[in-house]
Design a protein around this motif. Structure first.
Motif, PDB file in Angstrom:
ATOM      1  N   SER A 114       2.816  -9.259  -3.720  1.00 25.13           N
ATOM      2  CA  SER A 114       3.550  -8.279  -4.203  1.00 25.13           C
ATOM      3  C   SER A 114       2.521  -7.567  -2.942  1.00 25.13           C
ATOM      4  O   SER A 114       3.001  -6.157  -2.991  1.00 25.13           O
ATOM      5  CB  SER A 114       3.446  -8.342  -5.304  1.00 25.13           C
ATOM      6  N   GLY A 115       1.511  -7.704  -3.132  1.00 20.50           N
ATOM      7  CA  GLY A 115       0.195  -6.867  -1.996  1.00 20.50           C
ATOM      8  C   GLY A 115      -0.467  -6.175  -3.223  1.00 20.50           C
ATOM      9  O   GLY A 115      -0.084  -6.487  -4.490  1.00 20.50           O
ATOM     10  N   SER A 116      -1.023  -5.566  -2.671  1.00 19.94           N
ATOM     11  CA  SER A 116      -1.514  -4.364  -3.833  1.00 19.94           C
ATOM     12  C   SER A 116      -1.451  -2.849  -3.208  1.00 19.94           C
ATOM     13  O   SER A 116      -0.927  -3.079  -2.895  1.00 19.94           O
ATOM     14  CB  SER A 116      -3.480  -3.958  -3.669  1.00 19.94           C
ATOM     15  N   GLY A 117      -2.102  -2.044  -4.030  1.00 21.03           N
ATOM     16  CA  GLY A 117      -1.423  -0.506  -3.602  1.00 21.03           C
ATOM     17  C   GLY A 117      -1.404  -0.325  -4.734  1.00 21.03           C
ATOM     18  O   GLY A 117      -1.342  -0.420  -6.359  1.00 21.03           O
ATOM     19  N   GLU A 118      -1.129   1.044  -4.854  1.00 23.27           N
ATOM     20  CA  GLU A 118      -0.509   2.273  -5.577  1.00 23.27           C
ATOM     21  C   GLU A 118       1.453   1.625  -6.459  1.00 23.27           C
ATOM     22  O   GLU A 118       2.036   1.792  -5.563  1.00 23.27           O
ATOM     23  CB  GLU A 118      -0.489   3.363  -5.510  1.00 23.27           C
ATOM     24  N   SER A 119       0.884   1.463  -7.215  1.00 26.32           N
ATOM     25  CA  SER A 119       3.129   1.499  -7.537  1.00 26.32           C
ATOM     26  C   SER A 119       3.546   2.958  -7.749  1.00 26.32           C
ATOM     27  O   SER A 119       3.137   3.765  -7.400  1.00 26.32           O
ATOM     28  CB  SER A 119       2.961   1.062  -9.140  1.00 26.32           C
ATOM     29  N   LEU A 120       4.747   1.972  -6.928  1.00 24.22           N
ATOM     30  CA  LEU A 120       5.725   3.428  -6.861  1.00 24.22           C
ATOM     31  C   LEU A 120       6.623   3.872  -7.733  1.00 24.22           C
ATOM     32  O   LEU A 120       7.132   2.690  -8.172  1.00 24.22           O
ATOM     33  CB  LEU A 120       6.536   2.960  -5.913  1.00 24.22           C
ATOM     34  N   PRO A 121       6.998   4.451  -8.164  1.00 22.29           N
ATOM     35  CA  PRO A 121       8.066   4.813  -9.136  1.00 22.29           C
ATOM     36  C   PRO A 121       9.150   4.525  -8.976  1.00 22.29           C
ATOM     37  O   PRO A 121       9.526   4.990  -7.832  1.00 22.29           O
ATOM     38  CB  PRO A 121       7.657   6.428  -9.382  1.00 22.29           C
ATOM     39  N   GLU A 122      10.348   4.529 -10.198  1.00 22.17           N
ATOM     40  CA  GLU A 122      11.697   4.047  -9.665  1.00 22.17           C
ATOM     41  C   GLU A 122      12.448   4.743  -9.651  1.00 22.17           C
ATOM     42  O   GLU A 122      12.412   5.276 -11.433  1.00 22.17           O
ATOM     43  CB  GLU A 122      11.785   2.515  -9.680  1.00 22.17           C
ATOM     44  N   TYR A 123      13.330   5.545  -9.249  1.00 25.48           N
ATOM     45  CA  TYR A 123      14.319   6.230 -10.065  1.00 25.48           C
ATOM     46  C   TYR A 123      15.576   5.947  -9.808  1.00 25.48           C
ATOM     47  O   TYR A 123      15.919   4.854  -8.484  1.00 25.48           O
ATOM     48  CB  TYR A 123      14.504   7.580  -9.138  1.00 25.48           C
ATOM     49  N   ASP A 124      16.992   5.795 -10.749  1.00 24.15           N
ATOM     50  CA  ASP A 124      18.384   5.960 -10.180  1.00 24.15           C
ATOM     51  C   ASP A 124      18.846   6.046  -8.885  1.00 24.15           C
ATOM     52  O   ASP A 124      18.754   7.201  -8.954  1.00 24.15           O
ATOM     53  CB  ASP A 124      19.121   5.756 -11.704  1.00 24.15           C
ATOM     54  N   PRO A 125      18.868   5.038  -7.873  1.00 28.37           N
ATOM     55  CA  PRO A 125      19.701   5.713  -6.896  1.00 28.37           C
ATOM     56  C   PRO A 125      21.113   6.316  -6.966  1.00 28.37           C
ATOM     57  O   PRO A 125      21.726   6.289  -8.705  1.00 28.37           O
ATOM     58  CB  PRO A 125      20.510   3.963  -6.597  1.00 28.37           C
ATOM     59  N   THR A 126      20.899   7.031  -6.364  1.00 25.72           N
ATOM     60  CA  THR A 126      22.181   8.445  -6.190  1.00 25.72           C
ATOM     61  C   THR A 126      22.267   8.538  -4.782  1.00 25.72           C
ATOM     62  O   THR A 126      21.849   8.005  -3.700  1.00 25.72           O
ATOM     63  CB  THR A 126      21.813   9.406  -6.752  1.00 25.72           C
TER      64      THR A 126
END
Length: 505
Positions: free
Chosen positions: A134-146
């Motif tokens: 999965s690697g490192s780095g900043e987590s990405l916010p996840e939004y509902d797909p539209t």
């Protein structure tokens, strides 16, 4: 002229006699010897020392040819003869002395579609650490797909006096198209910035909240028959299509093999309105082989035209890491990549390099590749922590795209090659506000129109006051400049004129 007559000894007997004639002969002999020695020294300098000094000066002063500008959909010049190079020289010397040219006379064969026959072992390519963890780095916010909005959703009020578009965003959520620019609003009706994950796709939003990235895929014959119209409808902006490959085995030379779907994929992708780039899965072990691979790409690019770069794809060939190019040293691999990219550039196209995050770090000398278009593979649910600048990030191999039956590599591009734009200023003309703010902007525009129509002092003062109360400094500046422009026009046209009469004359 006379000579002295010194004493001299001959066989122990001292003689004393006039030496006029002898002296002349001795002086003449010495002179001839000196002249001969001087001539010998000059010859030695000319043939040995001087050329060395001259060659050293030329090497130090030599300036490589300027890069060839890349033109979209432009045929490249017919200067593509392979150049033989000495691979024992340093990388910097090779780059300086050689103008690499793609070998467009390369002999090719078309892939059979049988993976074992075409690519030797027929198994999947190795997954290095960049493509498994999965690697490192900043987590990405996840939004509902539209679904992405249409090209023009009609939101926003266009200014009559500038490029600005005013919009009430106080109730907006999800994807919205305002003034031809795409935004995504969260549940608090705020725009997003930076790298974000929406559904299963990554997007980048600039400082204005506008989507400043493009969604892409890369495909080969192993993706099967593709319905490119459905791919476009699913929000795909660009595709990087494999031109070909070499076999991985080490038993003798391997021919340049064209992907059996390369031409079909290019034609149908472009027909669907998708921007196209190319890549070649390299197994070159010499510079001349790299020039052959570049030549195969140039031939395809000339035939069909492309918008995105042509990439040198370098990675391990199989899990056993026993392919013909898998044992190259860091320097050798970089030399070959540079030769490919320079040949692509000298043919009139934009060159690029594709590799995984760890491959860039461990198997390539990145400082020698940084001037090319960098495409990095790093499969992670987080923002990549790849430490070098890049333009395209391949973040997943498990993408789902309508029109493709199998999992697909997903990419995000931070540069629009078709429009030659970094997209940093997208949305800079869109003024997002609330309902009260929208009213203030439209009122200022209305009063400016009234002054343009009826330029009285009272209307000028009222308009000036209304514009000055606006909260956006850029809008305020532009509308006030337009107001002053109208005022100057009025003053010029209303200035009194002097009538010259005959008596004045």
């Amino acid at each position: 002229m006379c000579y002295n007559t010194p004493e001299f000894s001959f066989g122990g007997v001292f003689l004393k006699r006039p030496l006029g004639e002898i002296g002349k002969k001795i002086v003449h002999g010495v002179s001839m010897f000196a002249l001969f020695a001087l001539s010998l020294a000059i010859a030695l300098f000319t043939t040995s020392i001087a050329p060395t000094m001259f060659r050293q000066t030329m090497a130090e002063d030599y300036i490589p040819p300027a890069p060839v500008a890349t033109e979209t959909e432009t045929q490249a010049p017919e200067t593509t003869t392979a150049v033989t190079t000495t691979e024992t020289t340093t990388a910097e010397e090779t780059t300086k002395k050689t103008v690499y040219k793609a070998n467009t006379d390369v002999k090719t064969q078309v892939a059979t579609g049988d993976k074992k026959k075409d690519e030797d072992k027929g198994n999947d390519k190795v997954k290095d650490e960049s493509l498994t963890s999965s690697g490192s780095g900043e987590s990405l916010p996840e939004y509902d797909p539209t679904p992405l909005p249409p090209a023009d959703s009609g939101l926003g009020v266009k200014s009559n006096y500038s490029d600005f578009v005013y919009a009430d965003s106080s109730a907006l959520t999800g994807w919205q198209n305002i003034g031809g620019v795409q935004f995504y609003f969260n549940n608090n009706h705020k725009t997003l910035t930076g790298m974000q994950k929406i559904g299963d796709r990554n997007y980048y939003f600039n400082d204005y909240g506008a989507k400043a990235s493009l969604v892409g895929i890369d495909v080969s014959q192993w993706n099967g028959t593709i319905n490119w119209s459905k791919v476009k409808a699913d929000g795909i902006d660009f595709a990087i299509i494999r031109v070909g490959f070499r076999g991985y085995g080490t038993s003798g030379p391997k021919p340049v093999t064209l992907d059996k779907n390369v031409e079909t994929n290019i034609v149908n992708a472009k027909k669907a309105g998708i921007a196209v780039g190319l890549y070649f899965f390299s197994q070159a072990i010499t510079i001349n082989e790299a020039l052959e691979e570049a030549g195969a790409c140039v031939n395809i690019a000339r035939k069909y035209g492309i918008q995105y770069p042509i990439y040198f794809d370098t990675e391990y060939s199989n899990p056993d890491r026993d392919g013909r190019a898998d044992s190259l040293s860091k320097s050798e691999r970089t030399n070959i990549a540079v030769a490919f990219c320079e040949a692509i550039k000298n043919a009139g196209y934009a060159p690029g390099v594709y590799a995984s995050k760890s491959f860039y770090d461990d198997e390539l000398i990145f400082s020698r590749l940084s001037s090319y278009n960098i495409w990095v593979a790093h499969y992670t649910s987080k923002n990549t922590d790849f430490r070098h600048p890049y333009k395209i990030w391949q973040y997943s191999e498990k993408g789902k795209v309508s029109g493709i039956s199998y999992n697909t590599d997903m990419n995000i591009s931070l540069y629009d090659y078709a429009k030659k734009s970094d997209m940093k200023n997208l949305g800079s003309n869109v003024i997002l506000t609330d309902s009260a703010g929208l009213k203030s902007y439209t009122l200022a525009e209305a009063k400016l129109a009234a002054y343009e129509q009826t330029p009285t002092d009272a209307i000028y003062k009222d308009t000036f006051s209304t514009i000055s109360a606006l909260t956006n400094a850029r809008v305020k500046t532009e509308l006030l400049e337009k107001l002053e422009e109208f005022k100057k026009t009025v003053e010029t046209t209303s200035a009194p004129t002097t009538v010259v009469t005959s008596s004045d004359a």
